[in-house]
Design a protein around this motif. Structure first.
Motif, PDB file in Angstrom:
ATOM      1  N   PRO A  92       0.823  -1.221   0.000  1.00 55.85           N
ATOM      2  CA  PRO A  92       0.000   0.000   0.000  1.00 55.85           C
ATOM      3  C   PRO A  92       0.857   1.273   0.000  1.00 55.85           C
ATOM      4  O   PRO A  92       1.922   1.308   0.618  1.00 55.85           O
ATOM      5  N   ASP A  93       0.379   2.315  -0.729  1.00 49.93           N
ATOM      6  CA  ASP A  93       1.064   3.613  -0.731  1.00 49.93           C
ATOM      7  C   ASP A  93       0.484   4.514   0.358  1.00 49.93           C
ATOM      8  O   ASP A  93      -0.265   4.050   1.218  1.00 49.93           O
ATOM      9  N   GLU A  94       0.806   5.818   0.310  1.00 45.25           N
ATOM     10  CA  GLU A  94       0.358   6.748   1.353  1.00 45.25           C
ATOM     11  C   GLU A  94      -1.161   6.804   1.453  1.00 45.25           C
ATOM     12  O   GLU A  94      -1.714   7.065   2.524  1.00 45.25           O
ATOM     13  N   SER A  95      -1.859   6.584   0.342  1.00 48.55           N
ATOM     14  CA  SER A  95      -3.322   6.657   0.349  1.00 48.55           C
ATOM     15  C   SER A  95      -3.963   5.390   0.915  1.00 48.55           C
ATOM     16  O   SER A  95      -5.166   5.333   1.112  1.00 48.55           O
ATOM     17  N   GLY A  96      -3.133   4.362   1.179  1.00 44.60           N
ATOM     18  CA  GLY A  96      -3.689   3.102   1.686  1.00 44.60           C
ATOM     19  C   GLY A  96      -3.974   2.100   0.582  1.00 44.60           C
ATOM     20  O   GLY A  96      -4.252   0.932   0.849  1.00 44.60           O
ATOM     21  N   ARG A  97      -3.899   2.564  -0.676  1.00 41.72           N
ATOM     22  CA  ARG A  97      -4.112   1.639  -1.799  1.00 41.72           C
ATOM     23  C   ARG A  97      -2.799   0.975  -2.173  1.00 41.72           C
ATOM     24  O   ARG A  97      -1.732   1.568  -2.042  1.00 41.72           O
ATOM     25  N   ARG A  98      -2.899  -0.253  -2.658  1.00 39.35           N
ATOM     26  CA  ARG A  98      -1.689  -0.981  -3.038  1.00 39.35           C
ATOM     27  C   ARG A  98      -1.023  -0.308  -4.231  1.00 39.35           C
ATOM     28  O   ARG A  98      -1.667   0.039  -5.201  1.00 39.35           O
ATOM     29  N   SER A  99       0.269  -0.145  -4.125  1.00 40.52           N
ATOM     30  CA  SER A  99       1.023   0.604  -5.120  1.00 40.52           C
ATOM     31  C   SER A  99       1.313  -0.248  -6.358  1.00 40.52           C
ATOM     32  O   SER A  99       1.816  -1.366  -6.237  1.00 40.52           O
ATOM     33  N   PRO A 100       0.977   0.269  -7.561  1.00 47.28           N
ATOM     34  CA  PRO A 100       1.220  -0.520  -8.774  1.00 47.28           C
ATOM     35  C   PRO A 100       2.687  -0.475  -9.218  1.00 47.28           C
ATOM     36  O   PRO A 100       3.346   0.555  -9.113  1.00 47.28           O
ATOM     37  N   LYS A 101       3.184  -1.627  -9.693  1.00 47.87           N
ATOM     38  CA  LYS A 101       4.563  -1.726 -10.197  1.00 47.87           C
ATOM     39  C   LYS A 101       4.540  -2.329 -11.600  1.00 47.87           C
ATOM     40  O   LYS A 101       3.730  -3.214 -11.897  1.00 47.87           O
ATOM     41  N   GLU A 102       5.446  -1.857 -12.445  1.00 41.74           N
ATOM     42  CA  GLU A 102       5.514  -2.373 -13.817  1.00 41.74           C
ATOM     43  C   GLU A 102       6.057  -3.797 -13.842  1.00 41.74           C
ATOM     44  O   GLU A 102       6.921  -4.163 -13.035  1.00 41.74           O
TER      45      GLU A 102
END
Length: 461
Positions: A363-373
């Motif tokens: 998760p990123d700062e917003s709490g959502r999981r951070s997308p990676k290429e």
């Protein structure tokens, strides 16, 4: 009747509505509204009211529907909301009032939004207007922007007896309600214009084609034109882009431009000459409500449409109802996908979009999981038009021409959440100009808080 289930709301058939701009949701009739109202438990400590940004007396107006007194239900809503027919259509009730509905613990929550819409539509059809103040105090307040924040602030101040003038930069009042939200979600003539007329009936004046910071400054309004306070509700109309190669190609739009051409300038109608490139194969980049609006507009203009979003469906920020409607109408969702380049032909027009597959990490700062290429997963989508729907920020014109008005690093005006007070005495602000792009109802809540703040400020001045 099963009290645990909502009374279904009638809608246009997906195959039919995908070819027209008529309203998708047809709303409740009197019998359906009364049945749905009877599902309400009339809670003494109503959590739905606490979750409403403008604190509508929800059990109060629903009780009046149960009694069949639809007119009184309208007056109950009108005490808190200047735009009930709009809110009933576009507010994210599922995450606000309906999200806290006690009935929803064991069954489906009460359809508060659809009931609000029914009451507002009933009042409009019967010609019922909001009640004007008994007297005015003659004190002048300027409101910049005629979107939901500005209309709400102006309406509340007019009810308190102030002499309010709204200054609107465009040729038509309504802000995002007229330029941003499509006809099939929010009819302009029958709903938006009528709600604006209700605000004007309270004594509010609206001047269009006035660009604050260019036509006149805030200091001019206060020092030369006698306005004792100013509310800035100018919204966030400056689009964001990705900064990828090919993004300046012909055939790349911001969602803001695309929707403004269609909604405000009526490009969706054959009898208007507004230029718009409908495209045959359109990709909309983004996953919010604006992305859904742009995609569903392009579909109705005759295109095959893909929504390209870098996260999964669970992370889509758009309302569940909007995603559901888009899928029903045939829009294709390319999820966990991110553009890396816009491809162009020899004439500089879009001819494709190179994308890369994504996977979700932590998760990123917003709490959502951070997308990676995912390395090596590039592929090309065959498109001739790309619409970027990546959010907006406030236009810096007002802040750059108003001395003493503080902004933050996102170019948003710094204002108190409690009363809208800015760093400049007598100047208040709220809505997207302060928060960045958000919802209609949150902007209305900010306008309401600022009206109260302005009233207190002027009474103590």
């Amino acid at each position: 009747m099963d009290v645990l289930k909502k009374v279904p709301v009638r809608e246009q058939d997906p195959k039919v509505r995908a070819t027209n701009f008529d309203e998708v949701c047809l709303g409740y009739n009197a019998q359906e509204a009364t049945e749905e109202a009877n599902r309400c438990l009339t809670c003494k400590n109503a959590q739905c009211v606490k979750a409403c940004p403008v604190a509508i007396d929800i059990p109060g107006f629903i009780s009046k529907i149960k009694e069949g007194d639809f007119e009184e239900a309208g007056y109950v809503i009108g005490k808190s909301s200047a735009l009930p027919a709009i809110c009933g259509r576009v507010c994210p009730q599922e995450s606000q009032c309906e999200g806290k509905c006690i009935r929803g613990i064991k069954g489906e929550p009460v359809s508060i939004g659809k009931l609000e819409r029914f009451v507002a539509d009933y009042a409009r059809e019967k010609g019922i207007k909001p009640q004007k103040p008994e007297s005015t105090n003659g004190r002048k307040v300027a409101v910049i922007g005629s979107g939901p924040a500005g209309l709400t602030c102006a309406g509340d101040l007019a009810k308190l007896g102030y002499d309010v003038t709204i200054f609107e930069a465009l040729h038509e009042a309504g802000g995002v309600l007229v330029y941003g939200i499509p006809e099939f979600r929010l009819p302009k003539e029958d709903v938006v214009k009528k709600e604006i007329e209700n605000v004007k009936s309270l004594g509010v004046k609206i001047e269009t084609n006035v660009v604050i910071g260019k036509s006149v400054t805030i200091d001019d309004l206060m020092e030369k034109e006698g306005f004792e306070a100013v509310f800035i509700g100018s919204g966030a109309g400056l689009p964001k882009f990705m900064g990828i190669p090919g993004e300046t190609a012909s055939g790349v739009f911001s969602a803001n431009e695309y929707l403004t051409r269609s909604n405000l300038m009526k490009a969706f109608r054959d009898d208007y000459d507004t230029p718009i490139r409908p495209g045959k194969k359109v990709a909309v980049v983004g996953g919010g409500n604006v992305a859904m609006d742009a995609a569903r507009t392009a579909l109705r203009l005759g295109a095959d449409v893909h929504i390209v979003y870098r996260r999964s469906e669970e992370e889509l920020p758009a309302r569940v109802e909007e995603v559901h409607h888009a899928k029903e109408e045939g829009i294709i969702f390319d999820l966990l996908t991110n553009p890396v380049e816009i491809l162009t032909d020899e004439n500089g027009w879009v001819c494709g979009m190179k994308c890369i597959r994504m996977e979700l990490g932590e998760p990123d700062e917003s709490g959502r999981r951070s997308p990676k290429e995912i390395p090596g997963s590039e592929f090309v989508i065959d498109v001739d038009t790309v619409i970027m729907s990546l959010g907006t920020s406030p236009n810096p014109l007002i802040s750059s021409t108003t001395e003493g008005l503080d902004i933050n690093k996102r170019k948003c005006i710094v204002a108190s959440e409690e009363n809208g007070q800015t760093s400049k005495p007598g100047v208040f602000a709220g809505g997207d100009a302060v928060t960045g792009a958000a919802t209609v109802i949150l902007a209305m809540g900010a306008g309401k808080a600022a009206a109260k703040g302005i009233d207190e400020y002027l009474k103590n001045k």
